[in-house]
Structure formats: structure tokens, C-alpha cells
Scaffold this motif. Structure first.
Motif, short mmCIF file in Angstrom:
data_model
loop_
_atom_site.label_atom_id
_atom_site.label_comp_id
_atom_site.label_asym_id
_atom_site.label_seq_id
_atom_site.Cartn_x
_atom_site.Cartn_y
_atom_site.Cartn_z
N PRO A 162 0.83 -1.21 0.00
CA PRO A 162 0.00 0.00 0.00
C PRO A 162 0.87 1.26 0.00
CG PRO A 162 -0.71 -1.53 1.72
CD PRO A 162 0.58 -2.05 1.17
N VAL A 163 0.38 2.29 -0.62
CA VAL A 163 1.06 3.57 -0.64
C VAL A 163 0.24 4.52 0.23
CG1 VAL A 163 1.80 5.52 -2.07
CG2 VAL A 163 1.97 3.18 -2.96
N ARG A 164 0.79 4.99 1.32
CA ARG A 164 0.09 5.90 2.22
C ARG A 164 0.14 7.31 1.65
NH1 ARG A 164 -3.00 2.93 5.48
NH2 ARG A 164 -1.82 1.17 6.25
N LEU A 165 -0.97 8.03 1.81
CA LEU A 165 -1.09 9.38 1.29
C LEU A 165 -1.46 10.33 2.41
CD1 LEU A 165 -3.19 8.44 -1.86
CD2 LEU A 165 -0.71 8.78 -1.75
N GLU A 166 -1.18 11.61 2.21
CA GLU A 166 -1.53 12.64 3.18
C GLU A 166 -2.58 13.55 2.56
OE1 GLU A 166 0.96 15.59 6.00
OE2 GLU A 166 1.46 15.71 3.87
N LEU A 167 -3.72 13.69 3.22
CA LEU A 167 -4.80 14.55 2.76
C LEU A 167 -4.36 16.00 2.91
CD1 LEU A 167 -7.77 14.66 1.79
CD2 LEU A 167 -8.41 14.83 4.21
N LEU A 168 -4.51 16.79 1.84
CA LEU A 168 -4.06 18.18 1.86
C LEU A 168 -5.15 19.17 2.21
CD1 LEU A 168 -1.66 18.21 -1.22
CD2 LEU A 168 -1.11 17.93 1.20
N ASN A 169 -6.42 18.80 2.12
CA ASN A 169 -7.49 19.76 2.37
C ASN A 169 -8.29 19.39 3.62
OD1 ASN A 169 -8.35 17.61 0.60
ND2 ASN A 169 -10.34 18.61 0.50
N GLY A 170 -7.67 19.55 4.75
CA GLY A 170 -8.33 19.28 6.01
C GLY A 170 -7.33 19.38 7.14
N ASP A 171 -7.85 19.39 8.36
CA ASP A 171 -6.97 19.48 9.52
C ASP A 171 -6.35 18.13 9.88
OD1 ASP A 171 -7.54 22.19 9.74
OD2 ASP A 171 -9.29 21.81 11.00
N ASP A 172 -7.06 17.05 9.58
CA ASP A 172 -6.57 15.70 9.87
C ASP A 172 -6.03 15.10 8.58
OD1 ASP A 172 -6.10 13.06 10.49
OD2 ASP A 172 -8.08 12.70 11.38
N HIS A 173 -4.72 15.08 8.44
CA HIS A 173 -4.10 14.64 7.19
C HIS A 173 -4.21 13.14 6.93
CE1 HIS A 173 -2.65 18.63 6.43
NE2 HIS A 173 -2.19 18.68 7.67
N SER A 174 -4.70 12.39 7.93
CA SER A 174 -4.89 10.96 7.73
C SER A 174 -6.37 10.60 7.61
CB SER A 174 -4.26 10.17 8.89
OG SER A 174 -4.92 10.49 10.11
N ALA A 175 -7.22 11.62 7.50
CA ALA A 175 -8.67 11.38 7.47
C ALA A 175 -9.11 10.73 6.17
CB ALA A 175 -9.41 12.71 7.65
N ALA A 176 -10.11 9.87 6.29
CA ALA A 176 -10.80 9.35 5.11
C ALA A 176 -11.72 10.44 4.59
CB ALA A 176 -11.61 8.11 5.49
N VAL A 177 -11.96 10.46 3.30
CA VAL A 177 -12.86 11.43 2.70
C VAL A 177 -14.24 10.78 2.60
CG1 VAL A 177 -13.34 12.78 0.63
CG2 VAL A 177 -10.98 12.48 1.41
N ASN A 178 -15.24 11.47 3.09
CA ASN A 178 -16.60 10.94 3.06
C ASN A 178 -17.36 11.49 1.86
OD1 ASN A 178 -16.31 9.60 5.59
ND2 ASN A 178 -16.51 11.59 6.57
N VAL A 179 -17.93 10.59 1.08
CA VAL A 179 -18.83 10.98 -0.02
C VAL A 179 -20.09 10.14 0.13
CG1 VAL A 179 -17.01 11.69 -1.61
CG2 VAL A 179 -17.78 9.34 -1.64
N ARG A 180 -21.21 10.70 -0.31
CA ARG A 180 -22.47 9.97 -0.20
C ARG A 180 -23.26 10.20 -1.47
NH1 ARG A 180 -25.84 11.13 5.06
NH2 ARG A 180 -23.97 10.17 5.87
N TYR A 181 -23.63 9.11 -2.11
CA TYR A 181 -24.44 9.14 -3.32
C TYR A 181 -25.58 8.15 -3.17
CZ TYR A 181 -20.35 11.35 -5.52
OH TYR A 181 -19.31 12.17 -5.84
#
Length: 187
Positions: A162-181
Motif C-alpha cells: 500500500p502507498v500511504r497518502l496525506e490529505l491536503l485539504n483538512g486538519d486531519d491529514h490521515s482522514a478518510a474522505v466521506n462521499v455519499r451518493y
């Protein structure tokens, strides 16, 4: 979570795609008709057209879409580089330079041509190779509300780590991004 910061022309190697919710950046045979009817935030296309200095792609994608005048709906013009192991059989195209070199050298050439703006990588394969070498500065994704189920994956690396990534648009750089459809009924 806030939206991403506006893209800046900062001489970055930017792996940039619109991607289906299930991780495909193109359909089978590089088809892109699935993007019909997808909307983006106002000014997004112009933002990328303004900050892009050069584009680096792969041969399969180029062969599927050799008309580079349509990049960003025709709002962008500039040098396009296509990395290929067989440039001799590529159809010559204005504004396109075919490269037969190491992926790191292709990125160096593209960044130099970008003149301080960003080099946009429009290839899943080239992007993966650059990522493996630590040469991707950012991965910029627009997640489309569609499930393709088949096609070209953004990152296809069976058996790889796995390649770990850092979230750039938020305060928690390890946060999952939530989407709902919810599914749209087909008739």
C-alpha cells in the motif's frame, strides 16, 4: 472538510484525473463517454488550464485520443509529451513530442518544458511509475458519481505494498474522505 485549495502553478508533478467512484480513470479501451453530464465547480477547468505548463501521457491514452487540442476543452495549449517504447510507429502530431526514455527523464523533460508551471501526468501507468520513484508531488482527483466496474484503474499494482497518502485539504491529514451518493434509477 473544505474543498481543495485552488491549484497553483508551482512547478509540481501533478497526477491529475477525474475518477469513477470505483477507481477507474477511463473505461475499457480508454473510453471517456462516462464523463458526459458530470459537473465540476465553477472555474475548475480554467484553473488547471492556467496552471499547467506541460502534459505527460502514455502511448495507449494518446492512441485513443490523439487530438491534444481538446485538453481542458481546448482552453489549454502547450507542450505534450508521450512516453512510449515505440515512437517510430507513432502518428506525428503537432505539439506532441514522443519520448523513449526512462520515466524519470520524461518527467525532467516535461518539468523543464513547463517553465515553472505544473507538469500534469495524464497516464495511470506513467503516474504509477513516477509514484514508485517518489517523483509525484500531488495526486489531484475529482471523484465522479459513477461506478464503471471495468476499465483503466488509477493505481493498479497487484501484490504491491500500500502507498500511504496525506490529505491536503483538512486538519486531519490521515482522514478518510466521506462521499455519499444514491443510485439513479435506469429505465
Amino acid at each position: 472538510m473544505k474543498d481543495t485549495e485552488r491549484q497553483a502553478a508551482a512547478g509540481k508533478v501533478l497526477w491529475h484525473f477525474t475518477m469513477s467512484l470505483d477507481g477507474f480513470v477511463a473505461g475499457p479501451d480508454h473510453t471517456m463517454d462516462w464523463m458526459t453530464g458530470i459537473s465540476f465547480r465553477p472555474g475548475l477547468i480554467e484553473e488547471y488550464a492556467r496552471t499547467t505548463g506541460a502534459v505527460l501521457g502514455g502511448r495507449d491514452g494518446f492512441d485513443a485520443y490523439p487530438d491534444v487540442s481538446g485538453i481542458y476543452g481546448g482552453a489549454w495549449q502547450g507542450p505534450v509529451f508521450v512516453l512510449t517504447h515505440h515512437p517510430e510507429d507513432a502518428r506525428p502530431t503537432d505539439g506532441v513530442t514522443f519520448l523513449n526514455c526512462d520515466v524519470a527523464e520524461a518527467a525532467r523533460i516535461g518539468l523543464e518544458a513547463a517553465g515553472g508551471k505544473n507538469l500534469e501526468v495524464f497516464s495511470a501507468t506513467v503516474g504509477r511509475q513516477l509514484l514508485e520513484r517518489g517523483l509525484i508531488d500531488e495526486i489531484d482527483l475529482h471523484i465522479a458519481p459513477v461506478l464503471l466496474g471495468d476499465g483503466i484503474r488509477l493505481f493498479d499494482n497487484p501484490g504491491g505494498a500500500p502507498v500511504r497518502l496525506e490529505l491536503l485539504n483538512g486538519d486531519d491529514h490521515s482522514a478518510a474522505v466521506n462521499v455519499r451518493y444514491h443510485p439513479i434509477a435506469t429505465r
